[in-house]
Design a protein around this motif. Structure first.
Motif, mmCIF file in Angstrom:
data_model
loop_
_atom_site.group_PDB
_atom_site.id
_atom_site.type_symbol
_atom_site.label_atom_id
_atom_site.label_comp_id
_atom_site.label_asym_id
_atom_site.label_seq_id
_atom_site.Cartn_x
_atom_site.Cartn_y
_atom_site.Cartn_z
ATOM 1 N N GLY A 290 7.861 -7.525 4.566
ATOM 2 C CA GLY A 290 7.757 -6.343 4.669
ATOM 3 C C GLY A 290 5.850 -6.055 3.992
ATOM 4 N N LEU A 291 5.495 -6.888 3.790
ATOM 5 C CA LEU A 291 3.288 -6.222 3.941
ATOM 6 C C LEU A 291 3.575 -5.099 6.007
ATOM 7 N N CYS A 292 2.509 -4.066 5.473
ATOM 8 C CA CYS A 292 2.157 -3.213 6.983
ATOM 9 C C CYS A 292 0.753 -4.207 7.259
ATOM 10 N N PRO A 293 0.614 -4.174 8.641
ATOM 11 C CA PRO A 293 -0.238 -5.073 9.511
ATOM 12 C C PRO A 293 -1.779 -5.176 9.113
ATOM 13 N N GLY A 294 -2.148 -3.667 8.082
ATOM 14 C CA GLY A 294 -2.753 -3.699 7.077
ATOM 15 C C GLY A 294 -3.556 -4.837 6.249
ATOM 16 N N CYS A 295 -1.844 -4.419 5.296
ATOM 17 C CA CYS A 295 -1.788 -5.350 4.176
ATOM 18 C C CYS A 295 -2.147 -6.730 4.592
ATOM 19 N N GLU A 296 -1.837 -7.612 5.779
ATOM 20 C CA GLU A 296 -1.605 -8.907 6.517
ATOM 21 C C GLU A 296 -2.182 -9.372 6.669
ATOM 22 N N VAL B 61 3.449 -7.208 -6.018
ATOM 23 C CA VAL B 61 4.600 -8.327 -6.665
ATOM 24 C C VAL B 61 4.811 -7.215 -7.570
ATOM 25 N N ARG B 62 4.164 -6.201 -8.553
ATOM 26 C CA ARG B 62 4.118 -5.392 -9.288
ATOM 27 C C ARG B 62 5.720 -4.426 -8.828
ATOM 28 N N ARG B 63 5.803 -4.646 -7.386
ATOM 29 C CA ARG B 63 6.968 -3.514 -6.928
ATOM 30 C C ARG B 63 8.027 -4.669 -7.082
ATOM 31 N N GLU C 279 -5.295 -11.490 -4.971
ATOM 32 C CA GLU C 279 -5.985 -10.321 -6.302
ATOM 33 C C GLU C 279 -4.707 -9.377 -6.656
ATOM 34 N N TYR C 280 -4.785 -9.162 -8.073
ATOM 35 C CA TYR C 280 -4.302 -8.189 -8.616
ATOM 36 C C TYR C 280 -4.587 -6.996 -8.574
ATOM 37 N N GLU C 281 -5.619 -6.961 -8.036
ATOM 38 C CA GLU C 281 -6.321 -5.420 -7.647
ATOM 39 C C GLU C 281 -5.801 -5.204 -6.227
ATOM 40 N N GLY C 282 -5.579 -6.314 -5.820
ATOM 41 C CA GLY C 282 -4.839 -5.837 -3.924
ATOM 42 C C GLY C 282 -3.285 -5.261 -3.383
ATOM 43 N N PRO C 283 -3.027 -5.885 -2.257
ATOM 44 C CA PRO C 283 -1.837 -5.034 -1.986
ATOM 45 C C PRO C 283 -0.672 -6.505 -2.274
ATOM 46 N N LEU C 284 -1.571 -7.610 -2.229
ATOM 47 C CA LEU C 284 -0.308 -8.724 -2.854
ATOM 48 C C LEU C 284 0.211 -8.744 -4.117
ATOM 49 N N GLY C 285 -0.841 -8.124 -5.427
ATOM 50 C CA GLY C 285 -0.361 -7.615 -6.533
ATOM 51 C C GLY C 285 0.199 -6.178 -6.477
ATOM 52 N N CYS D 255 0.848 -1.112 0.214
ATOM 53 C CA CYS D 255 -0.047 -0.214 0.083
ATOM 54 C C CYS D 255 0.900 0.953 -0.042
ATOM 55 N N GLY D 256 1.945 1.430 0.130
ATOM 56 C CA GLY D 256 2.996 2.382 -0.054
ATOM 57 C C GLY D 256 2.723 2.544 1.660
ATOM 58 N N GLY D 257 2.264 2.569 2.309
ATOM 59 C CA GLY D 257 3.010 2.740 3.950
ATOM 60 C C GLY D 257 3.211 2.750 4.587
#
Ligand SMILES: [Zn+2]
Length: 229
Positions: free
Chosen positions: A32-38, A71-73, A62-68, A21-23
């Motif tokens: 490295g994912l934040c608790p919200g994305c987790e 992946v793109r990053r 989902e590609y549109e979600g935090p995991l997507g 999410c960039g937060g």
């Protein structure tokens, strides 16, 4: 002090940026994912409609979600450490969900991208999955036709996909798990699965880190690039 060491020290002192999410994200969170994305991510992969030639297919997010986003990053960053971390996440999720397989393989990036980026993200995802399933990971496919797929219609993707990969391995075992970072139309996985079946596999399963919602509309097809890399 080298730039690399300075950067490493900064990473320890300052909170990082969540790849989902960039937060801001604190220390010690897995990959490295934040608790919200987790919290937004499922622990187990879910079934998705398998494309032709694939027996069963699973995806984690989902590609549109935090995991997507992660992946793109990782892919375009490029950030191989992030992709490897996502691979470990995928492996943990796959361990208790997938049927027994004999071999794990992946959808390879075109050589030009491999040379430019320095790594193959699908390979980085596939290797920890193979480790978790306790089977070998082996390169079996070779891209023989390139070309940008972003912006192409689903029909064009399917037509081109059938000619894009060739088997580059001999004596495939019976049950093969194909790993990729993203699935959109399923054209890529289907084309690869057809090659694996022609090479002697009897069952091809598919596991992807994330999947795009089907029928996402034109805006979606304009930026999806699963097919080309
Ligand atoms: Zn986040």
């Amino acid at each position: 002090m080298s730039a690399r060491l300075a950067r490493a020290l900064l990473d320890v002192v300052l909170p990082g940026e969540c790849p989902g999410c960039g937060g801001a994200v604190g220390l010690g969170t897995p990959d490295g994912l934040c608790p919200g994305c987790e919290a937004a991510l499922p622990a187990l992969p879910r079934f998705v409609d398998p494309p032709p030639f694939v027996v069963a297919a699973w995806t984690l997010g989902e590609y549109e979600g935090p995991l997507g986003a992660a992946v793109r990053r990782g892919k375009y960053g490029p950030d191989p450490a992030l992709v490897a971390g996502l691979g470990r996440r995928l492996a943990r999720a796959a361990r208790h969900r997938l049927p027994p397989v004999d071999l794990v393989t992946w959808v390879p990036v075109p050589l030009s991208r491999l040379l430019r980026r320095g790594f193959d993200q699908a390979r980085l995802l596939a290797r920890p999955v193979a480790g978790a399933l306790n089977v070998p990971a082996r390169s079996t496919l070779r891209r023989v036709r390139g070309g940008e797929q972003a912006g192409r219609t689903a029909r064009e993707r399917w037509r081109e996909g059938r000619r894009a990969w060739r088997l580059a391995a001999r004596r495939l075992p019976r049950r093969v798990l194909l790993v990729d970072d993203v699935t959109t139309t399923g054209a890529t996985a289907s084309a690869c699965a057809a090659e694996l079946l022609a090479g002697g596999a009897e069952r091809v399963y598919l596991l992807t880190a994330c999947a795009a919602r089907r029928g996402g509309g034109r805006a979606m097809s304009d930026f999806l690039t699963s097919f080309d890399d």
